[in-house]
Design a protein around this motif. Structure first.
Motif, short mmCIF file in Angstrom:
data_model
loop_
_atom_site.label_atom_id
_atom_site.label_comp_id
_atom_site.label_asym_id
_atom_site.label_seq_id
_atom_site.Cartn_x
_atom_site.Cartn_y
_atom_site.Cartn_z
N THR A 167 -35.33 -21.97 8.78
CA THR A 167 -36.02 -21.97 10.08
C THR A 167 -35.10 -22.38 11.22
OG1 THR A 167 -36.87 -24.20 9.58
CG2 THR A 167 -38.31 -22.33 9.12
N GLY A 168 -33.79 -22.22 11.01
CA GLY A 168 -32.87 -22.40 12.13
C GLY A 168 -31.97 -23.62 12.09
N PHE A 169 -31.94 -24.34 10.98
CA PHE A 169 -31.07 -25.52 10.86
C PHE A 169 -30.23 -25.41 9.59
CE2 PHE A 169 -35.07 -26.58 12.94
CZ PHE A 169 -34.62 -27.01 14.18
N PRO A 170 -29.32 -24.44 9.54
CA PRO A 170 -28.63 -24.08 8.30
C PRO A 170 -27.61 -25.07 7.79
CG PRO A 170 -27.70 -22.87 10.14
CD PRO A 170 -28.88 -23.61 10.67
N ALA A 171 -27.19 -26.05 8.58
CA ALA A 171 -26.10 -26.94 8.17
C ALA A 171 -26.58 -28.30 7.68
CB ALA A 171 -25.12 -27.13 9.32
N LEU A 172 -27.89 -28.55 7.67
CA LEU A 172 -28.40 -29.86 7.32
C LEU A 172 -28.16 -30.20 5.84
CD1 LEU A 172 -31.84 -29.91 9.18
CD2 LEU A 172 -29.71 -31.06 9.86
N GLN A 173 -27.87 -31.48 5.60
CA GLN A 173 -27.66 -31.99 4.25
C GLN A 173 -28.71 -33.07 3.98
OE1 GLN A 173 -24.30 -34.73 3.52
NE2 GLN A 173 -23.67 -33.42 1.83
N VAL A 174 -29.21 -33.14 2.75
CA VAL A 174 -30.21 -34.15 2.41
C VAL A 174 -29.62 -35.14 1.41
CG1 VAL A 174 -31.25 -32.80 0.52
CG2 VAL A 174 -32.60 -34.56 1.72
N ALA A 175 -29.88 -36.43 1.65
CA ALA A 175 -29.41 -37.50 0.76
C ALA A 175 -30.59 -38.01 -0.06
CB ALA A 175 -28.80 -38.63 1.58
N VAL A 176 -30.36 -38.13 -1.37
CA VAL A 176 -31.40 -38.58 -2.30
C VAL A 176 -30.86 -39.75 -3.10
CG1 VAL A 176 -32.83 -37.95 -4.28
CG2 VAL A 176 -32.42 -36.28 -2.46
N ASN A 177 -31.65 -40.81 -3.21
CA ASN A 177 -31.23 -41.98 -3.97
C ASN A 177 -31.31 -41.73 -5.46
OD1 ASN A 177 -30.89 -44.39 -1.95
ND2 ASN A 177 -32.68 -43.25 -1.25
N LEU A 178 -30.33 -42.26 -6.18
CA LEU A 178 -30.25 -42.09 -7.64
C LEU A 178 -30.29 -43.47 -8.28
CD1 LEU A 178 -29.88 -39.42 -9.24
CD2 LEU A 178 -27.49 -40.04 -9.52
N SER A 179 -31.19 -43.68 -9.24
CA SER A 179 -31.32 -44.96 -9.92
C SER A 179 -30.38 -45.04 -11.12
CB SER A 179 -32.76 -45.18 -10.39
OG SER A 179 -33.04 -44.35 -11.51
N SER A 180 -30.24 -46.24 -11.67
CA SER A 180 -29.37 -46.42 -12.83
C SER A 180 -29.91 -45.66 -14.04
CB SER A 180 -29.24 -47.91 -13.16
OG SER A 180 -30.50 -48.50 -13.41
N LYS A 181 -31.23 -45.63 -14.20
CA LYS A 181 -31.82 -44.91 -15.34
C LYS A 181 -31.61 -43.41 -15.20
CE LYS A 181 -35.31 -47.94 -17.40
NZ LYS A 181 -34.87 -49.21 -16.82
N GLN A 182 -31.68 -42.91 -13.99
CA GLN A 182 -31.39 -41.49 -13.79
C GLN A 182 -29.94 -41.17 -14.12
OE1 GLN A 182 -33.32 -41.54 -9.68
NE2 GLN A 182 -33.48 -39.37 -10.21
N LEU A 183 -29.05 -42.06 -13.69
CA LEU A 183 -27.62 -41.83 -13.93
C LEU A 183 -27.32 -41.80 -15.42
CD1 LEU A 183 -24.96 -41.44 -12.36
CD2 LEU A 183 -24.58 -43.91 -12.58
N ARG A 184 -28.05 -42.58 -16.20
CA ARG A 184 -27.82 -42.64 -17.65
C ARG A 184 -28.59 -41.56 -18.41
NH1 ARG A 184 -28.72 -48.20 -16.71
NH2 ARG A 184 -30.69 -48.11 -17.87
N ASP A 185 -29.44 -40.84 -17.71
CA ASP A 185 -30.23 -39.80 -18.37
C ASP A 185 -29.33 -38.62 -18.75
OD1 ASP A 185 -32.75 -38.53 -19.17
OD2 ASP A 185 -32.34 -37.17 -17.52
N LYS A 186 -29.37 -38.24 -19.99
CA LYS A 186 -28.46 -37.20 -20.49
C LYS A 186 -28.72 -35.83 -19.87
CE LYS A 186 -31.37 -36.29 -24.57
NZ LYS A 186 -31.38 -36.27 -26.05
N ASN A 187 -29.90 -35.66 -19.28
CA ASN A 187 -30.24 -34.36 -18.69
C ASN A 187 -29.95 -34.28 -17.19
OD1 ASN A 187 -31.29 -33.21 -21.12
ND2 ASN A 187 -33.19 -34.38 -20.83
N LEU A 188 -29.38 -35.34 -16.63
CA LEU A 188 -29.22 -35.40 -15.17
C LEU A 188 -28.45 -34.21 -14.63
CD1 LEU A 188 -29.46 -36.81 -12.43
CD2 LEU A 188 -27.37 -38.08 -13.00
N ILE A 189 -27.32 -33.90 -15.21
CA ILE A 189 -26.47 -32.81 -14.68
C ILE A 189 -27.21 -31.49 -14.72
CG2 ILE A 189 -24.32 -31.54 -15.00
CD1 ILE A 189 -23.14 -34.15 -16.12
N ASN A 190 -27.89 -31.21 -15.83
CA ASN A 190 -28.65 -29.96 -15.93
C ASN A 190 -29.81 -29.94 -14.94
OD1 ASN A 190 -27.05 -28.84 -17.96
ND2 ASN A 190 -28.24 -29.80 -19.60
#
Length: 270
Positions: free
Chosen positions: A89-112
């Motif tokens: 809708t007209g803002f093509p360069a925007l980036q979004v930041a999302v917080n990642l928890s320690s449990k998410q980081l250790r989750d084996k499926n995170l990359i997929n």
């Protein structure tokens, strides 16, 4: 208090299915140009009985129960889908930041999960920034290095949040592929009156730029703070001076009106 805690824990298990979670967005503003270059996605729980519950109250519960992994996946999907809408809708360069928890980081499926979310949303990986705190990285540094390098190969960027409040180890900056260093608000609030605090902020900015890392100042609440950060070469700001976290609808209005707003004062009240 104990009764409320028990009720929250019970409700948390059903909140995803009941669609009670919402995301608010707070803009990240380029200090030099004054333009919005992205936003941080901030999770809120619209509880049917208690109303809007801040993350500090329910995130620890989600961590303890293990629900943070499924909730975190929902946040990723929702934020990436929304950034695609804004791109279209007209803002093509925007980036979004999302917080990642320690449990998410250790989750084996995170990359997929990250790959699949990006594919489903139809956005390039460079428009997703994953935020981690020092405490998250401390859980297992070797694993964290491996995971972050694999995600970096996908093309996402990384922010180190709340820098200066934990161990503040320079080894993080050496071993991890950090793109943004976020200076905690506790250092920003007194930069115009505390010479020692101002010196710390100045030193962090110089150090980060030496390592080719961009700096984000959190909790900016006044023009004087913004002016100091601009003078010292800080890259991005985030805080109430420009905008509080907003719903999707109001944030969209902010994007559309931003040039007019910043011509007067970098601020939005509601």
């Amino acid at each position: 208090r104990a009764a409320r805690q028990l009720e929250l824990e019970t409700g948390l298990r059903q909140a995803l299915d009941q669609q009670e979670f919402v995301l608010h967005y707070q803009p990240l503003v380029d200090v030099k140009t004054g333009r919005i270059i992205g936003m941080e996605a901030l999770l809120r729980w619209q509880h049917p009985k208690f109303g809007l519950i801040p993350p500090l109250e329910f995130i620890p519960l989600a961590e303890d129960t293990g629900l943070i992994v499924s909730i975190g996946e929902w946040v990723l999907k929702t934020a990436c889908a929304q950034i695609k809408v804004w791109h279209d809708t007209g803002f093509p360069a925007l980036q979004v930041a999302v917080n990642l928890s320690s449990k998410q980081l250790r989750d084996k499926n995170l990359i997929n999960v990250v790959k699949q979310v990006l594919k489903e949303a139809g956005i390039e990986a460079r428009y997703l920034d994953l935020e981690l705190t020092e405490s998250v990285l401390m859980h297992d540094m070797d694993l964290a290095v491996t995971i972050l390098k694999e995600l970096k190969a996908v093309g996402v960027s990384f922010s180190l949040d709340d820098f200066g409040t934990g161990y503040s180890s320079l080894s993080y900056l050496k071993h991890f592929p950090i793109d943004y260093l976020k200076i905690d608000r506790s250092f920003i609030q007194d930069i115009t009156t505390d010479l020692f605090g101002a010196g710390i902020v100045r030193a962090i900015i110089v150090m980060a730029h030496t390592l080719n890392i961009k700096v984000v100042a959190e909790g900016v609440e006044s023009y004087e703070q913004l002016a100091f950060l601009r003078t010292e070469g800080c890259d991005l700001t985030q805080g109430y001076y420009c905008s509080r976290p907003l719903t999707v609808e109001i944030f969209t209005e902010l994007l559309q009106d931003w040039d007019r707003l910043r011509a007067g004062k970098c601020s939005i009240k509601d």
